[in-house]
Design an enzyme around this catalytic site. Structure first.
Site, PDB file in Angstrom:
ATOM      1  N   LYS A  74       0.803  -1.224   0.000  1.00 47.82           N
ATOM      2  CA  LYS A  74       0.000   0.000   0.000  1.00 47.82           C
ATOM      3  C   LYS A  74       0.838   1.277   0.000  1.00 47.82           C
ATOM      4  CE  LYS A  74      -4.262  -1.880   1.944  1.00 47.82           C
ATOM      5  NZ  LYS A  74      -5.317  -1.728   2.967  1.00 47.82           N
ATOM      6  N   ASP A 110     -10.400   2.384   1.064  1.00 47.24           N
ATOM      7  CA  ASP A 110     -10.602   1.811   2.395  1.00 47.24           C
ATOM      8  C   ASP A 110     -11.438   2.737   3.269  1.00 47.24           C
ATOM      9  OD1 ASP A 110      -9.248  -0.617   2.135  1.00 47.24           O
ATOM     10  OD2 ASP A 110      -7.312   0.255   2.667  1.00 47.24           O
TER      11      ASP A 110
END
Length: 277
Positions: A74, A110
């Site tokens: 990420k 997210d």
């Protein structure tokens, strides 16, 4: 069509990370492609480490439209992107890469996934909240909680020194924060997001949970987690991590394909998969 989506022709996408064999992202995205009639589209799972990401992206043709990015990639996704949206820049974490004419754009879905999961689970607003854990998902949770009105966030971690980045994010959002060590104090906030991994579940479950608390546990397999069982036994409400997975994936589908996500079909595919597990 979503901004930046590359129209026309077949497309390829994948989830990137290590490990990825357990991921339900392929199931969700493939269900979306089928429902949208994108017969020429493929979605795969690629076992990739953070150090592999630059070379991987450099060697791809424009048939590749996007990637779902999981750990440990990420942060690397932010570093290699040609354009970084404000949210992944703040978090220094991107769970989505989208092809656009100028290269790769880093996004973070997210936050939307956690926020929507909380709202669907009955949390429409919150004043005080807590986050268990301090990684990238915890930072996304903090932004989601702030967007729902949180005026204070308790950060509960096994090692307080690791909370520095999460505290930085909350400082930027101007949300006061208290940091404590997991197991040393009770978690009194009415809304709690747990991002602790499987290894941290015993300590999280051992906390004195009480009726009226709502806990979102971002884990989803195996389910229920020890934490989910303890919160339920105490009379609290539990929201499972499958909800986060689902809602963040619906945003990814729109970003990558340019079409609205077929929510009903994606939900049926997820429910069927979880029933098997």
């Amino acid at each position: 069509m979503a901004d930046g989506a590359v129209p026309g022709g077949p497309g390829r996408a994948a989830v990137l990370g290590r490990p990825v064999s357990h991921s339900l992202s392929p199931l969700l995205h493939r269900a979306a492609y089928a429902a949208l009639g994108l017969d020429g589209w493929r979605y795969d799972a690629l076992d990739v480490g953070a150090e592999d990401l630059p070379d991987l992206l450099a060697g791809l043709d424009e048939e590749w439209r996007g990637f779902s990015v999981t750990m440990p990639c990420k942060q690397a996704a932010v570093d290699v992107a040609d354009r970084v949206e404000p949210l992944p820049r703040l978090l220094h974490a991107a769970n989505t890469l989208v092809r656009e004419p100028g290269g790769w754009r880093a996004e973070n879905t997210d936050v939307a996934g956690i926020g929507t999961a909380l709202q669907v689970g009955g949390v429409e607003s919150v004043e005080r909240a807590a986050v268990l854990g301090a990684g990238g998902t915890a930072a996304a949770a903090a932004v989601a909680l702030a967007s729902l009105g949180a005026q204070h966030v308790d950060v509960v971690v096994r090692e307080p020194a690791r909370a520095a980045d999460l505290v930085r994010v909350l400082d930027v959002l101007q949300v006061p924060v208290t940091v404590s060590r997991l197991g040393e104090t009770a978690v009194d906030a009415p809304v709690v997001v747990s991002t602790v991994p499987v290894a941290g579940q015993p300590a999280a479950g051992a906390l004195p949970w009480r009726p009226g608390q709502t806990v979102l546990d971002v884990l989803y397999a195996p389910w229920p987690t020890p934490l989910a069982e303890r919160v339920t036994a105490a009379g609290g409400t539990v929201i499972g991590g499958a909800e986060v997975l689902f809602w963040q994936a619906t945003v990814q589908v729109e970003l990558m394909t340019g079409f609205p996500a077929p929510i009903a079909e994606m939900r049926r595919a997820l429910d069927a998969a979880l029933a098997v597990h």
